[in-house]
Design a protein around this motif. Sequence first.
Motif, PDB file in Angstrom:
ATOM      1  N   ARG A   7     -34.773  -1.995 -40.893  1.00  0.00           N
ATOM      2  CA  ARG A   7     -33.589  -3.140 -40.168  1.00  0.00           C
ATOM      3  C   ARG A   7     -34.660  -3.957 -39.103  1.00  0.00           C
ATOM      4  NH1 ARG A   7     -29.972   1.238 -40.357  1.00  0.00           N
ATOM      5  NH2 ARG A   7     -30.800   2.008 -38.332  1.00  0.00           N
ATOM      6  N   ARG A   8     -34.286  -4.959 -39.196  1.00  0.00           N
ATOM      7  CA  ARG A   8     -34.940  -6.048 -37.845  1.00  0.00           C
ATOM      8  C   ARG A   8     -34.830  -5.269 -36.570  1.00  0.00           C
ATOM      9  NH1 ARG A   8     -37.981  -9.238 -38.478  1.00  0.00           N
ATOM     10  NH2 ARG A   8     -38.325 -10.739 -40.180  1.00  0.00           N
ATOM     11  N   ARG A   9     -35.976  -4.644 -36.142  1.00  0.00           N
ATOM     12  CA  ARG A   9     -35.915  -4.057 -34.922  1.00  0.00           C
ATOM     13  C   ARG A   9     -37.394  -4.268 -34.205  1.00  0.00           C
ATOM     14  NH1 ARG A   9     -35.423   2.170 -34.626  1.00  0.00           N
ATOM     15  NH2 ARG A   9     -37.236   2.406 -33.697  1.00  0.00           N
ATOM     16  N   SER A  10     -37.488  -4.352 -32.944  1.00  0.00           N
ATOM     17  CA  SER A  10     -38.785  -4.603 -32.420  1.00  0.00           C
ATOM     18  C   SER A  10     -39.783  -3.592 -32.680  1.00  0.00           C
ATOM     19  CB  SER A  10     -38.563  -4.889 -30.758  1.00  0.00           C
ATOM     20  OG  SER A  10     -37.083  -5.003 -30.653  1.00  0.00           O
ATOM     21  N   PHE A  11     -39.199  -2.246 -32.542  1.00  0.00           N
ATOM     22  CA  PHE A  11     -40.391  -1.143 -32.503  1.00  0.00           C
ATOM     23  C   PHE A  11     -40.162  -0.704 -33.812  1.00  0.00           C
ATOM     24  CE2 PHE A  11     -40.755  -2.124 -28.423  1.00  0.00           C
ATOM     25  CZ  PHE A  11     -39.569  -2.381 -27.751  1.00  0.00           C
ATOM     26  N   THR A  12     -41.403  -0.737 -34.531  1.00  0.00           N
ATOM     27  CA  THR A  12     -41.439  -0.015 -36.094  1.00  0.00           C
ATOM     28  C   THR A  12     -42.788   0.681 -35.950  1.00  0.00           C
ATOM     29  OG1 THR A  12     -40.602  -1.995 -36.670  1.00  0.00           O
ATOM     30  CG2 THR A  12     -40.752  -0.514 -38.428  1.00  0.00           C
ATOM     31  N   ILE A  13     -42.720   1.932 -36.381  1.00  0.00           N
ATOM     32  CA  ILE A  13     -44.018   2.835 -36.520  1.00  0.00           C
ATOM     33  C   ILE A  13     -44.677   2.093 -37.837  1.00  0.00           C
ATOM     34  CG2 ILE A  13     -45.115   4.911 -36.702  1.00  0.00           C
ATOM     35  CD1 ILE A  13     -42.691   6.378 -34.886  1.00  0.00           C
ATOM     36  N   PRO A  14     -46.009   1.882 -37.573  1.00  0.00           N
ATOM     37  CA  PRO A  14     -46.838   1.424 -38.669  1.00  0.00           C
ATOM     38  C   PRO A  14     -46.874   2.334 -39.756  1.00  0.00           C
ATOM     39  CG  PRO A  14     -48.086   1.545 -36.690  1.00  0.00           C
ATOM     40  CD  PRO A  14     -46.877   1.831 -36.303  1.00  0.00           C
ATOM     41  N   ASN A  15     -47.158   2.046 -41.022  1.00  0.00           N
ATOM     42  CA  ASN A  15     -47.454   3.093 -42.058  1.00  0.00           C
ATOM     43  C   ASN A  15     -48.384   4.213 -41.853  1.00  0.00           C
ATOM     44  OD1 ASN A  15     -45.915   1.021 -43.243  1.00  0.00           O
ATOM     45  ND2 ASN A  15     -47.453   0.078 -44.442  1.00  0.00           N
TER      46      ASN A  15
ATOM     47  N   LEU B  64     -46.284   3.496 -30.195  1.00  0.00           N
ATOM     48  CA  LEU B  64     -46.785   2.072 -30.522  1.00  0.00           C
ATOM     49  C   LEU B  64     -47.615   1.654 -29.191  1.00  0.00           C
ATOM     50  CD1 LEU B  64     -43.605   0.320 -31.574  1.00  0.00           C
ATOM     51  CD2 LEU B  64     -45.429   0.916 -32.904  1.00  0.00           C
ATOM     52  N   ALA B  65     -47.361   2.380 -28.003  1.00  0.00           N
ATOM     53  CA  ALA B  65     -48.166   1.855 -26.722  1.00  0.00           C
ATOM     54  C   ALA B  65     -49.658   2.748 -27.030  1.00  0.00           C
ATOM     55  CB  ALA B  65     -47.312   2.300 -25.629  1.00  0.00           C
ATOM     56  N   ALA B  66     -49.470   3.869 -27.199  1.00  0.00           N
ATOM     57  CA  ALA B  66     -50.576   4.721 -27.306  1.00  0.00           C
ATOM     58  C   ALA B  66     -51.703   4.033 -28.344  1.00  0.00           C
ATOM     59  CB  ALA B  66     -50.505   5.947 -27.361  1.00  0.00           C
ATOM     60  N   ASN B  67     -51.007   3.476 -29.450  1.00  0.00           N
ATOM     61  CA  ASN B  67     -51.641   2.993 -30.546  1.00  0.00           C
ATOM     62  C   ASN B  67     -52.295   1.681 -30.196  1.00  0.00           C
ATOM     63  OD1 ASN B  67     -52.512   3.044 -33.324  1.00  0.00           O
ATOM     64  ND2 ASN B  67     -51.008   1.567 -33.953  1.00  0.00           N
ATOM     65  N   TYR B  68     -51.634   0.903 -29.600  1.00  0.00           N
ATOM     66  CA  TYR B  68     -52.064  -0.520 -29.109  1.00  0.00           C
ATOM     67  C   TYR B  68     -53.406  -0.354 -28.016  1.00  0.00           C
ATOM     68  CZ  TYR B  68     -51.922  -5.196 -27.203  1.00  0.00           C
ATOM     69  OH  TYR B  68     -52.110  -6.439 -26.890  1.00  0.00           O
ATOM     70  N   LEU B  69     -53.240   0.974 -27.246  1.00  0.00           N
ATOM     71  CA  LEU B  69     -54.189   1.033 -26.207  1.00  0.00           C
ATOM     72  C   LEU B  69     -55.499   1.840 -26.830  1.00  0.00           C
ATOM     73  CD1 LEU B  69     -51.820   1.909 -23.150  1.00  0.00           C
ATOM     74  CD2 LEU B  69     -53.350  -0.184 -23.613  1.00  0.00           C
ATOM     75  N   ASN B  70     -55.300   2.231 -28.212  1.00  0.00           N
ATOM     76  CA  ASN B  70     -56.293   2.770 -28.521  1.00  0.00           C
ATOM     77  C   ASN B  70     -56.800   4.286 -27.830  1.00  0.00           C
ATOM     78  OD1 ASN B  70     -58.097   3.366 -30.877  1.00  0.00           O
ATOM     79  ND2 ASN B  70     -59.692   2.375 -30.026  1.00  0.00           N
ATOM     80  N   PHE B  71     -55.722   5.008 -27.621  1.00  0.00           N
ATOM     81  CA  PHE B  71     -55.964   6.091 -26.781  1.00  0.00           C
ATOM     82  C   PHE B  71     -55.517   7.295 -27.624  1.00  0.00           C
ATOM     83  CE2 PHE B  71     -55.837   9.093 -23.915  1.00  0.00           C
ATOM     84  CZ  PHE B  71     -54.984   9.087 -22.664  1.00  0.00           C
ATOM     85  N   LYS B  72     -56.642   7.857 -28.218  1.00  0.00           N
ATOM     86  CA  LYS B  72     -56.553   8.694 -29.415  1.00  0.00           C
ATOM     87  C   LYS B  72     -55.675  10.024 -28.894  1.00  0.00           C
ATOM     88  CE  LYS B  72     -59.679   7.146 -32.875  1.00  0.00           C
ATOM     89  NZ  LYS B  72     -59.942   5.881 -32.394  1.00  0.00           N
ATOM     90  N   GLU B  73     -56.183  10.593 -27.759  1.00  0.00           N
ATOM     91  CA  GLU B  73     -55.591  11.889 -27.438  1.00  0.00           C
ATOM     92  C   GLU B  73     -53.921  11.936 -27.386  1.00  0.00           C
ATOM     93  OE1 GLU B  73     -59.878  12.428 -25.776  1.00  0.00           O
ATOM     94  OE2 GLU B  73     -58.423  10.973 -25.847  1.00  0.00           O
TER      95      GLU B  73
END
Lengths: 388, 126
Positions: A7-15, B64-73
């Motif tokens: 659904r349209r939402r800001s936070f979606t975990i990528p594949n 998402l934040a950890a992914n963006y920051l490339n913080f692997k642990e």
Amino acid sequence: MRICKARRRSFTIPNDLIEDILSRLPVKSLMRFKCVSKAWHTLISSRQFAKSHFQRASQNPSCMNVLVFTDNRVLSLGYEALFQTCVHGQPVDVDFQGFPLWGEEYVETNLASCNGLVCIELYNRRKRTSEYLVWNPSTKSYKNIPRPTSTPDSKSCWFYRFGFGYDYSTDDHKMVRPYQIFPFDIKRIEIFSLKTFTWKTILVDVDNIYNCSLPLTPKTTYCNGAIYWSALKYGKPSIIYFDLAEELFHELPWPESVLYCVRDGSSGKCFYTTGLWELGIFGEHLCLSVCTGESRKNLCVQLWVMKESWTRLATIPYLGTCLRPMCVSKNGEKVLMRETQVKCVGITGECYYKLVEWNLTDHTCTSILCDPNPRMEAATYVESLYLQ
Amino acid sequence: MKFCTVKQYFDDENNNNVTNGIATTVIPLPNKHLKIKANNKEMEQYEQELLRNVMPQELTKLILAANYLNFKEALDFFCRTVANAIQNKSVDYVRKFFGLESDFEPGEEEKLCKEFAWSFEGVDED
């Protein structure tokens, strides 16, 4: 390709992160989550995901299980349940269509396992024929293996113990059956590929090690892309292995310092201990368990592990039995082994098997699960998604 | 850690909503991780504590934040936490968690549920 229709939402975990998360889940959860969406169904059913899930599971000792087949049931022991003070097995429902595990008296059940799958053989001693089935105990799926079309008549050839392994080069599980044709003494090997679901036969080069050795092993061992047989070469113990990627036989040298023949103190005659050794697994390595010693009254069992070369791991007392190492506890102190006892009944010897845990530090041995059984066979397997 | 990336993350308008979560949870992680790196049991306890204080849905933002920051642990830690959180949950729970909808044809889903009925045993109540 977006894996989830969100659904349209800001936070979606990528594949790729969803895949990372899912690869950490047990098989039971994953089979259920196939119902989440079409995309998840496709992902979880895919070969690539099965491979990455297995890679993670094989690094996690908790994902390992031991399957025990007795003369009337199948039990499963989780890794956490092993090496405890009181070991309990969970009964496993097995109902293979057209493949009765406990049908007749003259039928033996033999096992071989590797990379999440178990291959079961029903060998009819009277007819000298075999039926095979490949099973994934985690997904509860199985496939009957078709009979090879080009096998010679069982009266004119002798089959050695079958092997089951994983070919890294083609990402394929394979079953192999070496055999010998009489009276010409020609040796061949039949190979079944689970991926293509077909058989093929390979002739072995006359000079090859396979041709001058006799694979006698009661059970093959799979380790790192190859299947191992214990054999006899001109009367001396020998280890031969079949590399599944190269499709060639090689010989593994016997550890030099291990005596395979012992002098009887009184008569001075040689007592061969060649019947008293077995190959097994210790952690990720091939393990040789061999009865040896200076004299017949002074025997012990030595455990050797194959790393770059043979390394002696431990020496335990010889108690009149042969031991096959199956798996080791996290701290490396305890080893689960399958013990073979020979009971003399009149003039014949009957074999009984049981599972024991040997403590390598204090040299104690504990019987686990069940009484010695004439038809007990055991195999380890790791949770996997291969074969769904 | 890459402090310039962190600053950029905070300045980025779209991420205003997550700054709180990140500030309190993700940033202190490297220190915590270094302190208790060798001790798995302490890490497990920290994980349990985190699960209690953070709503499961918040974990999505942290990932998402950890992914963006490339913080692997941290990423490994959060992915493991999510996996543990959803392991024994129902199909509906997982759909809500990831914001997914069923796209099966009518009847298709029932057929699948029946085929894998054994995998639905012992699942947590929603």
